[in-house]
Write a protein that holds these residues in place. Structure first.
Motif, short mmCIF file in Angstrom:
data_model
loop_
_atom_site.label_atom_id
_atom_site.label_comp_id
_atom_site.label_asym_id
_atom_site.label_seq_id
_atom_site.Cartn_x
_atom_site.Cartn_y
_atom_site.Cartn_z
N ARG A 83 0.81 -1.24 0.00
CA ARG A 83 0.00 0.00 0.00
C ARG A 83 0.83 1.27 0.00
O ARG A 83 0.43 2.28 -0.56
CB ARG A 83 -0.96 0.00 1.20
CG ARG A 83 -1.93 1.16 1.19
CD ARG A 83 -2.83 1.09 -0.05
NE ARG A 83 -3.80 2.14 -0.07
CZ ARG A 83 -3.73 3.22 -0.86
NH1 ARG A 83 -2.73 3.39 -1.69
NH2 ARG A 83 -4.68 4.13 -0.82
N ILE A 84 2.01 1.25 0.61
CA ILE A 84 2.83 2.46 0.60
C ILE A 84 3.84 2.44 -0.55
O ILE A 84 4.79 3.21 -0.57
CB ILE A 84 3.55 2.70 1.95
CG1 ILE A 84 4.54 1.59 2.23
CG2 ILE A 84 2.55 2.89 3.08
CD1 ILE A 84 5.65 2.03 3.15
N ARG A 85 3.59 1.53 -1.50
CA ARG A 85 4.38 1.41 -2.73
C ARG A 85 5.78 0.87 -2.49
O ARG A 85 6.71 1.16 -3.22
CB ARG A 85 4.39 2.72 -3.51
CG ARG A 85 2.98 3.18 -3.88
CD ARG A 85 2.93 4.36 -4.79
NE ARG A 85 3.54 4.15 -6.09
CZ ARG A 85 2.95 3.54 -7.13
NH1 ARG A 85 1.75 3.06 -7.00
NH2 ARG A 85 3.59 3.41 -8.27
N GLU A 86 5.91 0.03 -1.44
CA GLU A 86 7.19 -0.64 -1.23
C GLU A 86 7.35 -1.76 -2.24
O GLU A 86 6.36 -2.29 -2.74
CB GLU A 86 7.32 -1.17 0.20
CG GLU A 86 6.56 -2.43 0.51
CD GLU A 86 5.13 -2.21 0.95
OE1 GLU A 86 4.51 -3.18 1.42
OE2 GLU A 86 4.59 -1.10 0.80
N ASN A 87 8.60 -2.11 -2.53
CA ASN A 87 8.89 -3.22 -3.43
C ASN A 87 8.93 -4.55 -2.70
O ASN A 87 8.52 -5.57 -3.24
CB ASN A 87 10.24 -3.02 -4.13
CG ASN A 87 10.28 -1.79 -4.96
OD1 ASN A 87 10.94 -0.82 -4.61
ND2 ASN A 87 9.58 -1.79 -6.08
N ILE A 88 9.46 -4.52 -1.47
CA ILE A 88 9.62 -5.75 -0.71
C ILE A 88 9.05 -5.54 0.69
O ILE A 88 9.44 -4.61 1.39
CB ILE A 88 11.11 -6.15 -0.62
CG1 ILE A 88 11.67 -6.39 -2.03
CG2 ILE A 88 11.28 -7.39 0.26
CD1 ILE A 88 13.16 -6.64 -2.07
#
Length: 140
Positions: free
Chosen positions: A63-68
Motif C-alpha cells: 500500500r505504501i508502494r514498497e517493493n519488498i
C-alpha cells in the motif's frame, strides 16, 4: 538478524498501481527488473518495508508502494551501508524513505505519523532471484 519476504511488488511507471509478484529479479546496480525506480546507480532502487509497521497503521503490504515487504527483521534499526542478503541478491541500505505527499492520499495525516517509519531504501549490489518466503538477513 533475519526475517522473511512476505510481499513483492513492482510498478511499471510513476503512479501506476503496484503489481504483486511471486518472484522478481534484482539487477546489479539498477534495481528490480520492470520497476520504474530501477535506475543505474540510484540510491533509491528498492524500498523495503516491514509488515509489522504496516499493521500498526492498518495498511496491507504494497500500500505504501514498497517493493519488498518483510516480516521479522527490524529494518528501521539498519544503518546506511548495511549489507542485506535478500533471497539470492545482495542489497546495501542507502537511507530511510521519507514519506511523500502520496501517503496523505491514503489517509489524511498519515504522512506526519509515518515520519521515520516508511521503510528503508537500498541499492542492488549483487543481482539475483527473489521470491516470497525467501530469507532477508544482515550479511556478515
Amino acid at each position: 538478524m533475519s526475517g522473511t519476504i512476505v510481499g513483492l511488488f513492482i510498478a511499471s511507471g510513476k503512479g501506476v498501481p503496484m503489481q504483486a509478484r511471486q518472484s522478481v529479479t534484482a539487477i546489479t546496480g539498477v534495481g528490480l527488473e520492470g520497476d520504474w525506480h530501477a535506475r543505474p546507480e540510484s540510491k533509491r532502487q528498492v524500498l523495503l518495508m516491514d509488515e509489522e509497521t504496516l499493521s500498526e497503521f492498518g495498511l496491507p503490504p504494497g500500500r505504501i508502494r514498497e517493493n519488498i515487504t518483510t516480516r521479522g527483521i527490524d529494518l528501521k534499526s539498519l544503518e546506511r551501508g548495511t549489507p542485506l542478503r535478500v533471497g539470492n541478491a545482495i542489497f546495501e541500505i542507502t537511507l530511510p524513505c521519507t514519506p511523500c505527499e502520496f501517503i496523505d492520499e491514503i489517509r489524511p495525516g498519515l504522512r506526519e505519523k509515518m515520519m521515520g517509519q516508511r521503510g528503508m531504501l537500498a541499492r542492488v549490489v549483487q543481482g539475483g532471484e527473489i521470491k516470497i518466503g525467501d530469507v532477508v538477513e544482515v550479511k556478515q
